[in-house]
Write a protein that holds these residues in place. Sequence first.
Motif, PDB file in Angstrom:
ATOM      1  N   SER A 167       0.816  -1.219   0.000  1.00 41.98           N
ATOM      2  CA  SER A 167       0.000   0.000   0.000  1.00 41.98           C
ATOM      3  C   SER A 167       0.847   1.265   0.000  1.00 41.98           C
ATOM      4  CB  SER A 167      -0.955  -0.004   1.199  1.00 41.98           C
ATOM      5  OG  SER A 167      -0.242  -0.097   2.406  1.00 41.98           O
ATOM      6  N   GLU A 168       1.897   1.301   0.820  1.00 40.09           N
ATOM      7  CA  GLU A 168       2.712   2.512   0.903  1.00 40.09           C
ATOM      8  C   GLU A 168       3.435   2.779  -0.410  1.00 40.09           C
ATOM      9  OE1 GLU A 168       5.321   2.332   4.229  1.00 40.09           O
ATOM     10  OE2 GLU A 168       3.699   2.327   5.716  1.00 40.09           O
ATOM     11  N   ARG A 169       3.912   1.732  -1.063  1.00 40.09           N
ATOM     12  CA  ARG A 169       4.605   1.903  -2.346  1.00 40.09           C
ATOM     13  C   ARG A 169       3.653   2.449  -3.397  1.00 40.09           C
ATOM     14  NH1 ARG A 169       7.028  -3.730  -3.737  1.00 40.09           N
ATOM     15  NH2 ARG A 169       7.861  -2.575  -5.535  1.00 40.09           N
ATOM     16  N   LEU A 170       2.441   1.917  -3.438  1.00 40.43           N
ATOM     17  CA  LEU A 170       1.464   2.377  -4.426  1.00 40.43           C
ATOM     18  C   LEU A 170       1.053   3.820  -4.158  1.00 40.43           C
ATOM     19  CD1 LEU A 170      -0.703  -0.865  -4.622  1.00 40.43           C
ATOM     20  CD2 LEU A 170       0.749   0.053  -6.441  1.00 40.43           C
ATOM     21  N   GLU A 171       0.846   4.153  -2.888  1.00 38.95           N
ATOM     22  CA  GLU A 171       0.444   5.521  -2.548  1.00 38.95           C
ATOM     23  C   GLU A 171       1.584   6.505  -2.838  1.00 38.95           C
ATOM     24  OE1 GLU A 171      -2.855   4.772   0.962  1.00 38.95           O
ATOM     25  OE2 GLU A 171      -0.719   4.637   1.469  1.00 38.95           O
ATOM     26  N   ALA A 172       2.820   6.078  -2.644  1.00 40.36           N
ATOM     27  CA  ALA A 172       3.953   6.949  -2.946  1.00 40.36           C
ATOM     28  C   ALA A 172       4.033   7.270  -4.430  1.00 40.36           C
ATOM     29  CB  ALA A 172       5.251   6.290  -2.485  1.00 40.36           C
ATOM     30  N   LEU A 173       3.447   6.394  -5.249  1.00 41.12           N
ATOM     31  CA  LEU A 173       3.422   6.608  -6.701  1.00 41.12           C
ATOM     32  C   LEU A 173       2.164   7.351  -7.144  1.00 41.12           C
ATOM     33  CD1 LEU A 173       4.774   3.112  -7.791  1.00 41.12           C
ATOM     34  CD2 LEU A 173       5.956   5.316  -8.028  1.00 41.12           C
ATOM     35  N   GLY A 174       1.391   7.816  -6.174  1.00 36.66           N
ATOM     36  CA  GLY A 174       0.235   8.640  -6.487  1.00 36.66           C
ATOM     37  C   GLY A 174      -1.065   7.890  -6.667  1.00 36.66           C
ATOM     38  N   LEU A 175      -1.082   6.596  -6.369  1.00 35.17           N
ATOM     39  CA  LEU A 175      -2.311   5.818  -6.530  1.00 35.17           C
ATOM     40  C   LEU A 175      -3.136   5.833  -5.246  1.00 35.17           C
ATOM     41  CD1 LEU A 175      -1.127   2.680  -8.531  1.00 35.17           C
ATOM     42  CD2 LEU A 175      -2.006   4.851  -9.387  1.00 35.17           C
TER      43      LEU A 175
END
Length: 286
Positions: A106-114
């Motif tokens: 989740s954190e990786r995806l959110e860091a990419l703006g998702l």
Amino acid sequence: MNRLFLALMLLIFWLPSHALQIIDDRGVKVTLAKPPQRIVSLLPSLSETVCELNHCARLVGVDRYSNHPASLRALPQVGGGMDPNIEAIVALKPDVVLMSIASRASERLEALGLTVVALETKSHTDVRRVLDRVGTLLGVDDAQRVWRVIDAGVSAAAQSLPPKAKNLRVYFEVNRAPYAAGAKSFIGESLQRLGVQNIVSPELGPFPKLNPEYVVKADPDLILISERNFAGMLQRPGWAGIRAVRENRICVFPAELADIVIRPGPRMAEGARLMAQCIASKGLSQ
């Protein structure tokens, strides 16, 4: 005061009138300008929930295990819930990614703006709540209609069994570590409604990892297990003496049926019926 009023008015005009907000099971508030039209699901039960709410067409990508309904098999696969292909997900340009709170992505995806919505589905209560969350995301007014069908189906499965089923002591293995379906899991709760006794103590949690000796000492009357996990079970030390093994009271679910039983989603009533059939045919037939 005038500046505060102006700021509030700007905020009101900035947010679309149909914007929606939910709080996911991490406690994170998720805000979307409108219901998502492009959804990636990283959990089979969530994929099935989206489809059961009549919005399968919004799914643009799924995890490798999402296979029901059959139309999902034509969608791009983006890895598993625990090992998703981040680049493949980003390339699909989803409005939202649905996933388990157990995933570390989740954190990786959110860091990419998702935008991520993480949900937990271990118990019947979880399933009801997740139906509401996903229904809100999709703009579905009465997502609980699905739960009413599930609830009625589980009750019907329970009514199909005779009172003597209450004397049956059952062990359900979800993974050959072995991990078991505890009394507080959705499977354990369905078994309880079917009237049988789960050998796994409630205090061990929903899906505890057991010492195989625990099962030997508990000596269940009936074992339920998927075909993919069955290999080698009978060779475990001491298991040949378990009553269920001695008397061949073992239900081995083939993969397509195991998927129904072990997924906490719209097909839970069908899963309860499969377990009831197992109890009737194996547990009560001798």
